[in-house]
Design a protein around this motif. Structure first.
Motif, short mmCIF file in Angstrom:
data_model
loop_
_atom_site.label_atom_id
_atom_site.label_comp_id
_atom_site.label_asym_id
_atom_site.label_seq_id
_atom_site.Cartn_x
_atom_site.Cartn_y
_atom_site.Cartn_z
N SER A 107 0.84 -1.19 0.00
CA SER A 107 0.00 0.00 0.00
C SER A 107 0.88 1.24 0.00
O SER A 107 1.77 1.39 0.82
N VAL A 108 0.63 2.11 -0.96
CA VAL A 108 1.45 3.33 -1.09
C VAL A 108 0.53 4.52 -1.27
O VAL A 108 -0.33 4.50 -2.15
N THR A 109 0.70 5.54 -0.44
CA THR A 109 -0.07 6.76 -0.69
C THR A 109 0.87 7.92 -0.83
O THR A 109 1.61 8.23 0.10
N GLY A 110 0.80 8.56 -1.93
CA GLY A 110 1.58 9.78 -2.12
C GLY A 110 2.54 9.74 -3.27
O GLY A 110 2.31 10.39 -4.29
N PRO A 111 3.62 9.01 -3.13
CA PRO A 111 4.62 9.07 -4.19
C PRO A 111 4.20 8.24 -5.40
O PRO A 111 3.31 7.41 -5.32
N TRP A 112 4.87 8.47 -6.51
CA TRP A 112 4.58 7.66 -7.70
C TRP A 112 4.99 6.22 -7.42
O TRP A 112 5.83 5.96 -6.56
N GLY A 155 -2.34 9.30 -11.38
CA GLY A 155 -1.31 8.30 -11.64
C GLY A 155 -0.48 8.60 -12.88
O GLY A 155 0.13 7.69 -13.46
N LYS A 156 -0.42 9.88 -13.24
CA LYS A 156 0.33 10.26 -14.45
C LYS A 156 1.82 9.95 -14.30
O LYS A 156 2.44 9.31 -15.14
N THR A 157 2.38 10.43 -13.20
CA THR A 157 3.81 10.22 -13.00
C THR A 157 4.12 8.73 -12.93
O THR A 157 5.09 8.25 -13.51
N SER A 158 3.24 8.01 -12.25
CA SER A 158 3.47 6.57 -12.11
C SER A 158 3.46 5.87 -13.46
O SER A 158 4.33 5.05 -13.76
N ILE A 159 2.49 6.23 -14.27
CA ILE A 159 2.41 5.51 -15.56
C ILE A 159 3.59 5.89 -16.44
O ILE A 159 4.14 5.06 -17.17
N GLN A 173 -6.46 14.33 -14.15
CA GLN A 173 -6.68 15.02 -12.88
C GLN A 173 -5.53 14.75 -11.93
O GLN A 173 -4.82 13.76 -12.07
N ARG A 174 -5.44 15.60 -10.92
CA ARG A 174 -4.43 15.38 -9.89
C ARG A 174 -4.55 13.97 -9.34
O ARG A 174 -5.64 13.45 -9.14
N ARG A 175 -3.41 13.37 -9.07
CA ARG A 175 -3.31 12.09 -8.37
C ARG A 175 -3.95 10.93 -9.13
O ARG A 175 -4.38 9.96 -8.54
N1 LIG Z 1 -0.95 2.26 -11.25
C1 LIG Z 1 -1.07 2.50 -9.95
N2 LIG Z 1 -1.09 1.47 -9.08
C2 LIG Z 1 -1.23 1.71 -7.79
N3 LIG Z 1 -1.35 2.92 -7.25
C3 LIG Z 1 -1.33 3.98 -8.05
C4 LIG Z 1 -1.17 3.82 -9.45
N4 LIG Z 1 -1.18 5.03 -9.98
C5 LIG Z 1 -1.32 5.92 -8.99
N5 LIG Z 1 -1.42 5.29 -7.80
C6 LIG Z 1 -1.67 5.95 -6.51
O1 LIG Z 1 -1.83 7.34 -6.71
C7 LIG Z 1 -0.80 8.09 -6.06
C8 LIG Z 1 -0.36 9.23 -6.96
O2 LIG Z 1 0.25 8.75 -8.14
P1 LIG Z 1 1.06 9.70 -9.08
O3 LIG Z 1 2.03 10.49 -8.32
O4 LIG Z 1 1.55 8.86 -10.19
O5 LIG Z 1 -0.11 10.66 -9.60
P2 LIG Z 1 0.01 11.98 -10.48
O6 LIG Z 1 -1.13 11.94 -11.43
O7 LIG Z 1 1.33 12.12 -11.02
O8 LIG Z 1 -0.28 13.10 -9.37
P3 LIG Z 1 0.05 14.66 -9.49
O9 LIG Z 1 -1.00 15.24 -10.38
O10 LIG Z 1 -0.12 15.15 -8.11
O11 LIG Z 1 1.39 14.81 -10.02
C9 LIG Z 1 0.26 7.09 -5.75
O12 LIG Z 1 0.94 7.42 -4.57
C10 LIG Z 1 -0.54 5.83 -5.54
O13 LIG Z 1 -1.10 5.83 -4.27
#
Ligand SMILES: Nc1ncnc2c1ncn2[C@@H]1O[C@H](COP(=O)(O)OP(=O)(O)OP(=O)(O)O)[C@@H](O)[C@H]1O
Ligand SMILES: [Mg+2]
Lengths: 408, 876
Positions: free
Chosen positions: A3-8, A43-47, A39-41
């Motif tokens: 479980s991860v909340t916050g970072p990519w 998962g853009k950075t993650s993907i 939208q914010r959060r």
């Molecule tokens: N593919 C995924 N699998 C699991 N958790 C995810 C995934 N993508 C996003 N998350 C959840 O969402 C959170 C934010 O992800 P991320 O930083 O990638 O979003 P973001 O769109 O880049 O946000 P921001 O707009 O703030 O930059 C992560 O910490 C995680 O909890």
């Protein structure tokens, strides 16, 4: 998967997005530059990270540059340089090009030091030239390269605030565009990502063409199945047992699969169990956490914020009135139907110029700001949380639109 | 570990100038939160993108302590500490205006952190820091400071855990770009982990245009639950209290560990009752703390805050604006700021949003300090709680009487009472008077007195005795204020005379002064005069004076107990026993017996059951063979008291043995005091039978008490008979025998009308019993009428009345009374309603009404409601 909340997240912790990844992968391999929004959060950075990781495994070069802290193009170049640093063939070549600034050999310094030195060597006059060199080196590599500029719009907006900001933005985007046009054959692909719209920004500046070469891709929420599957996967890996109905109940509550919200909810549930010395999360806990944590005092800021943002965003009192009508209707009737939209147009005709157009504009804004989304039959709230809250807050005195006579 | 110093828990700035061992030792609650934080940190060891944690809680909830504890963990020898290094920012030292300042601060605290473990690197970092700060806004300052930090982290081979308090103020004071720039590092630099605190969930966390939106793993520090409060209390005060007894403190402090520690330190070994009574002086002792907090607020915010505190219950913006005499708009924005500071809490949304002070005890402080009429509401609540929570969980009216019947002190009236309360009054009084009447050398005095002495002694006694008698009469008629100067004049005029018979009267007069002050509630003065007496006569070898000194010490112990200082009380009494136990004089034996019995009751108040029984056994073993009735009374009472403890421990068999022994041993006595002890023991035998479900035997005993002792002309015995009848009625009610209950009740009524001796509590008890009997007999209107008259006579400051009201109302509900009508009665008088507000709120909640009341009242009401429900369940 933990479980991860916050970072990519990436690798083990990254869940699903297989369809999106496939599309993005294809685009990138085809040599398309991509504009990744969402939208914010969401998962853009993650993907982006996960895409890079997979491409890397396939001999691609992957450069990730987070430019949200940059104040000028010089910083952006320096951040890219930091990302380039591990690719020694490029970084040492580039260091030679900027030899004045490199007294020690680059083996002896860290990536961040490298960035600093590059930054020190850049000025308003030279960034275009050095930046061009750096990217050209990348494009020269035998293997193809993907460069991600994360949060580029944040950087541009910041620059816009500076003196002559408009021109600086234009300069930067034109430079980027010009440069990319020189690279052919898909050896160098750029992906720009960010939550606030790059498109509206350039449109406002009247320079839409500066980004028209991007292939746009909007990242949306997970659907029901994926959300539930993700929750189940988190549950499997948790030290706290989670009852089987929980995933479903969470989705019922959220009614949307914004990954961060899903993760956040899950972490709240396990914390809740830990704090109450429960060895498992039960279905009843979902409502408890939803009401106390998400709808409760902690979550309310988030919601109250939606309200105040609306007031800021719409400025004009008439627009605000219309927006409130739409949202009250959507919160109490689930959907703001096309019929309701037409009726509302008729109702407001006597008091608002061009009522139907104004209504469409307001709808666009509401949609763009993440309040509502299109659905079969009209528009609905993007999140159940927001809808419930809105209904409780403004729904009491709302008379359904089709039951109303004209407004005076 | 046991000294008070060691137990002291840091209330402010935990971790500053405190060793890690100390922090670890003092960290007694919030282990689960610690577990969560450490888990997150462990998860960060290998990852390329770290989770950052924000702990959110208002002031005093334990954020800093938790940070200090995490830091200690990261400095200890373990897997985590090899991978991570804490960097603690000073709490109030936010001199951060932009990202460059931030990295400079980080560098600075990092250098401090490693001073001991890596002095060379520390020195190097200090030099860099000095260098960079020296160049005022030098080029790439932020980048270079950040580079130095990251570089150090590389060299150390450890990730840096930046511990930053009050993130919201940090974010308020910085330039616009700060947030995104910090986020950039947090997103991309796996070497840096942020562990922050905030007093509230500040808006930027939830604003999706802001950098920190959704960035943190949030950890709310909720108020401590009762169990955690209990543990913390135990560590600080050294007292092991039950969850029920900690409940009122949990409510008053809102489960805020800092406030709880403050209260626990203050508590000493005071009983709950005393502690609650003296809460106000606690507030006084900490005025600085409370006021300091107020003064830290800007004036306009303070005004709004004070208005919110003054209103006490959660209030709307416009209510607060009206109280503050300010306009709604500015109040609304000031409330927002107060929320950000964590001093005000909001609940509900939109127009229904209500605000109240976040930290409990402040409203109480404020109301009490202002000493307006409204402070009464606070005093009432405290009194209500101290009664409600000292009782067992589900006490019924019957339990109240059972306990009172068994309890201490024995009820006395008139001269009887004086005899009990001024120890040896009777003996000394008789003796002194007879000496006056018959001027012979006292058998106990020094017989060397010469003839001339004799006449001098005689003269003196003739002068002193009218004063002595006057003082006693004033005292007995309750005219304390007039009695004191009379006794004082005896001490003053005759204090220097070394004639034994005079000395003894002077000694007794000064004990009386202390005693009267005790009765008036001036405990400090009482103790001072006891001490003076002991100082003056402590070395005397005259046997009667020695007895008086010993008795005076017992009195002192009792006063200390009244003060709530049980530790000193026990000490005093134990010293009496130690000092005088070898003295063979009968009167001294009486004092020692009394002392031991008293000691037992003190131990009982501390909840130390085993030691309590030990004291009673001591009385029984040492004095059983004594021939004096006066001493036997203590033996009998020790036996009965012991049985009460045994009943409370559920050991009915042993209890029965103890009680029956009293009856068989003293059953035939003609001594009224002993008879009273016997009746009391028999009453307990009945209670035990009843609790065992043996109704027949119980009723038989009750009948026998009335038959055998009805004619005894002793106030005390008569009171026990009245109580027997009350208890009997209550049992009939419990058994559902409405006819029997009603007829016993009528008997009782006749007795009381015939001038049968009763104290306030018996009369009240009867009134309540009647209500119940009528209810059971389906005469609801009559019952309500009786209840109405109880309410009419209800005196909110009378503890017995309050206590009976607490159990009585819920007993009525169990018997199916119309709750609406009871509620109407309860609310009919404003002042009384205030005193009973938790009951009223509880009933409204039962009736499904929405109630607005101070959070403290609501929580007590919830407990009251739970009691009502459980009692009902138990009956069905
Ligand atoms: N593919 C995924 N699998 C699991 N958790 C995810 C995934 N993508 C996003 N998350 C959840 O969402 C959170 C934010 O992800 P991320 O930083 O990638 O979003 P973001 O769109 O880049 O946000 P921001 O707009 O703030 O930059 C992560 O910490 C995680 O909890
Ligand atoms: Mg991102």
């Amino acid at each position: 998967m933990k479980s991860v909340t916050g970072p990519w997240v990436s690798g083990e912790d990254f869940f699903d997005r297989e369809n999106e990844l496939q599309i993005l992968d294809q685009r990138v391999r085809d040599g398309n530059h991509v504009l990744l929004t969402g939208q914010r959060r969401m998962g853009k950075t993650s993907i982006a990270m996960e895409l890079g990781r997979r491409l890397q495994a396939d001999e691609w070069g992957f450069l990730f540059a987070d430019v949200e802290g940059a104040t000028g193009p010089e910083d952006v170049i320096a951040v890219i340089a930091e990302a380039v640093y591990p690719i020694r063939s490029i970084s040492s070549r580039f260091a030679k090009a900027m030899h004045r600034w490199f007294t020690e050999s680059i083996e002896e310094i860290s990536a961040y030091d490298f960035r600093l030195k590059v930054r020190a060597g850049l000025s308003e006059e030279t960034w275009q030239q050095h930046g061009g060199t750096l990217l050209r080196y990348c494009a020269d590599l035998a293997n193809p390269v993907l460069l991600v500029l994360d949060e580029l719009p944040i950087f541009l907006k910041r620059m816009l605030r500076q003196k002559g900001g408009r021109q600086k933005v234009d300069e930067f985007l034109s430079w980027l565009r010009g440069l990319l046009q020189q690279f052919s054959g898909g050896s160098f692909v750029l992906m720009v990502s960010g939550s606030i719209g790059l498109t509206p920004l350039v449109r406002r500046l009247g320079i839409s063409d500066r980004i028209n070469y991007f292939y746009p891709f909007q990242l949306g929420p997970w659907n029901r199945e994926v959300t539930i599957e993700c929750l189940n996967r988190l549950a499997e890996n948790s030290t706290v047992k989670v009852d089987s109905g929980v995933a479903n109940a969470v989705y019922e509550r959220l009614d949307t699969g914004i990954p961060h919200q899903v993760q956040f909810f899950f972490a709240r549930l396990t914390d809740h169990a830990l704090m109450h010395s429960q060895d498992r999360v039960a279905v009843e806990d979902v409502d408890d956490v939803y009401h106390n944590d998400l709808l409760g005092p902690a979550g309310q800021n988030y919601l109250v914020h939606y309200e105040s943002r609306l007031i800021d965003g719409l400025g004009d009192d008439q627009d605000l009135t219309i927006a409130m009508e739409i949202l009250a209707e959507a919160s109490t009737k689930d959907v703001f139907t096309l019929e309701a939209q037409r009726q509302l147009g008729r109702l407001y005709l006597p008091i608002v110029d061009n009522a139907p157009d104004r209504i469409s504009e307001v709808l666009d804004i509401l949609e763009h700001e993440g309040y509502i989304e299109a659905c079969g039959g009209g528009r609905r709230f993007t999140s159940r949380l927001l809808k419930d809250w809105w209904a409780a807050r403004f729904g009491n005195n709302h008379v359904p639109i089709e039951r109303r006579g004209p407004v005076r | 570990m046991d000294s008070v110093q060691d137990r002291m828990i840091r209330k402010f700035n935990p971790g500053t100038f405190q060793s890690d061992e100390e922090v670890i030792r003092q960290f007694t609650v919030r282990e689960r939160e610690l577990g969560i934080v450490l888990d997150v940190l462990r998860g960060n060891i290998k990852t390329p993108s770290c989770q950052h944690v924000l702990m959110v809680a208002p002031r005093g909830r334990g954020k800093t302590m938790l940070l200090a504890r995490v830091a200690a963990e990261l400095r200890a020898e373990n897997e985590l500490s090899r991978k991570m290094l804490p960097v603690r920012f000073m709490e109030e030292s936010h001199e951060v205006f932009d990202i460059a300042d931030f990295w400079l601060e980080t560098l600075f605290y990092l250098s401090k952190e490693i001073v001991r473990s890596d002095p060379d690197l520390a020195r190097e970092l200090q030099t860099v820091h000095a260098d960079l700060t020296g160049q005022w806004r030098g080029e790439f300052l932020a980048e270079r400071a950040r580079a130095a930090v990251l570089d150090a982290s590389d060299k150390l081979g450890r990730k840096l855990v930046l511990m930053i308090e009050n993130m919201q103020t940090l974010c308020d004071d910085v330039d616009e770009d700060f947030g995104w720039q910090l986020r950039e590092t947090l997103q991309t630099e796996p070497q840096v982990i942020l562990l922050g605190t905030a007093t509230s969930r500040f808006e930027r966390l939830d604003d999706l245009r802001e950098p920190f939106f959704g960035l943190f793993r949030m950890l709310d520090l909720k108020p401590l639950d009762a169990e955690a409060c209990r543990r913390l209390w135990q560590v600080v005060s050294g007292d092991d209290v039950s969850e029920r007894r900690i409940r009122p403190l949990q409510i008053l402090t809102g489960g805020n560990p800092r406030l709880l520690v403050i209260v626990a330190e203050f508590a000493g070994h005071r009983s709950l009752r005393k502690l609650m009574e003296e809460l106000v002086s606690l507030v006084d002792d900490h005025t600085e703390y409370f006021r300091g907090h107020l003064e830290a607020l800007p004036p306009t915010e303070r005004r709004v805050y004070l208005a919110a505190m003054d209103l006490w219950q959660p209030s709307s913006t416009s209510e607060i604006a009206a109280r503050a005499r300010m306009d709604v708009r500015s109040v609304s924005s000031l409330l927002g700021r107060l929320i950000d500071r964590g001093v005000v809490m909001a609940q509900g949304t939109g127009r229904k949003r209500l605000y109240s002070a976040a930290e409990r005890l402040y409203s109480i402080y404020y109301k009490v300090r202002r000493e307006r009429g409204e402070a009464a509401i606070v005093h009432y609540l405290i009194r209500f709680m101290s009664m409600f929570y000292t009782k067992q969980e589900l006490v019924t009216m019957a339990d109240t009487f059972r306990m009172e019947a068994a309890g201490f002190p024995i009820i006395k009236e008139g001269l009887d009472r004086a005899r009990a309360e001024i120890p040896h009054f009777g003996y000394l009084y008789d003796h002194a008077v007879s000496s006056v009447a018959e001027p012979e050398p006292s058998s106990m005095g020094f017989s060397k007195s010469s003839l001339s002495d004799l006449s001098q002694r005689q003269q003196l006694l003739f002068r002193i005795s009218p004063k002595w008698i006057e003082g006693n009469i004033l005292y007995l008629s309750g005219n304390y204020d007039a009695a004191i100067p009379v006794y004082a004049s005896i001490v003053e005029e005759f204090g220097r005379i070394k004639i034994p018979d005079v000395e003894i009267l002077v000694a007794m007069a000064s004990v009386s002064i202390g005693h009267i002050y005790d009765r008036k509630g001036d405990y400090d003065v009482a103790i001072a005069s006891y001490d003076e007496m002991i100082e003056r006569f402590g070395k005397s070898t005259e046997p009667r004076v020695k007895v008086t000194v010993a008795a005076c010490l017992v009195n002192k112990g009792t006063t200390q107990c009244h003060q709530g200082d049980l530790e000193s009380a026990i000490n005093t009494i134990e010293n009496v026993v130690k000092q005088y136990e070898t003295d063979a004089m009968t009167q001294m034996r009486e004092v020692v017996a009394r002392a031991l019995l008293t000691l037992g009751t003190f131990k009982g108040q501390l909840g130390k059951r085993a030691e309590e029984i030990e004291s009673y056994d001591e009385v029984i073993n040492r004095f059983s063979s004594d021939t004096k009735d006066a001493v036997q009374v203590f033996v009998a009472n020790a036996m009965t008291n012991k049985s009460v403890v045994l009943i409370e421990c559920g050991d009915f068999e042993e209890a029965l043995v103890a009680c029956e022994a009293v009856e068989s041993r003293y059953g035939g006595t003609g001594e009224p005091e002993l008879m009273a002890s016997v009746v009391r023991a028999m009453l307990n035998v009945g209670n035990i039978h009843m609790q065992k479900g043996d109704h027949q035997n119980a009723i038989a005993i009750f009948n026998r008490i009335v038959e055998d002792y009805d004619k005894v002309e002793s106030v005390e015995v008569q009171i026990y008979i009245t109580r027997t009848l009350i208890i009997k009625t209550l049992y009939f009610i419990e058994l559902g025998k409405s006819e029997d209950a009603l007829s016993t009740c009528e008997k009782l009524e006749r007795r009381l009308q015939d001038g049968g001796k009763a104290q306030n509590s018996e009369e009240l008890g009867f009134a309540w019993v009647k209500v119940m009997a009528l209810l059971l007999h389906s005469q609801e209107q009559d019952a309500l009428a009786s209840f109405n008259s109880i309410y009419h006579d209800f005196d909110p400051v009378n503890e017995a009345a309050l206590s009976m009201m607490q159990s009585g109302v819920s007993d009525m509900i169990v018997l199916g009374v119309s709750e609406r009508e009871v509620l109407d009665v309860l609310q009919s008088d404003e002042r009384k309603a205030q005193a009973l507000s938790p009951i009223i709120v509880a009933m409204k909640m039962r009736l499904g009404e929405t109630v607005r009341a101070p959070a403290e009242v609501i929580e007590v009401a919830e407990d009251v409601m739970r009691t009502m429900e459980e009692k009902s369940n138990r009956r069905t």
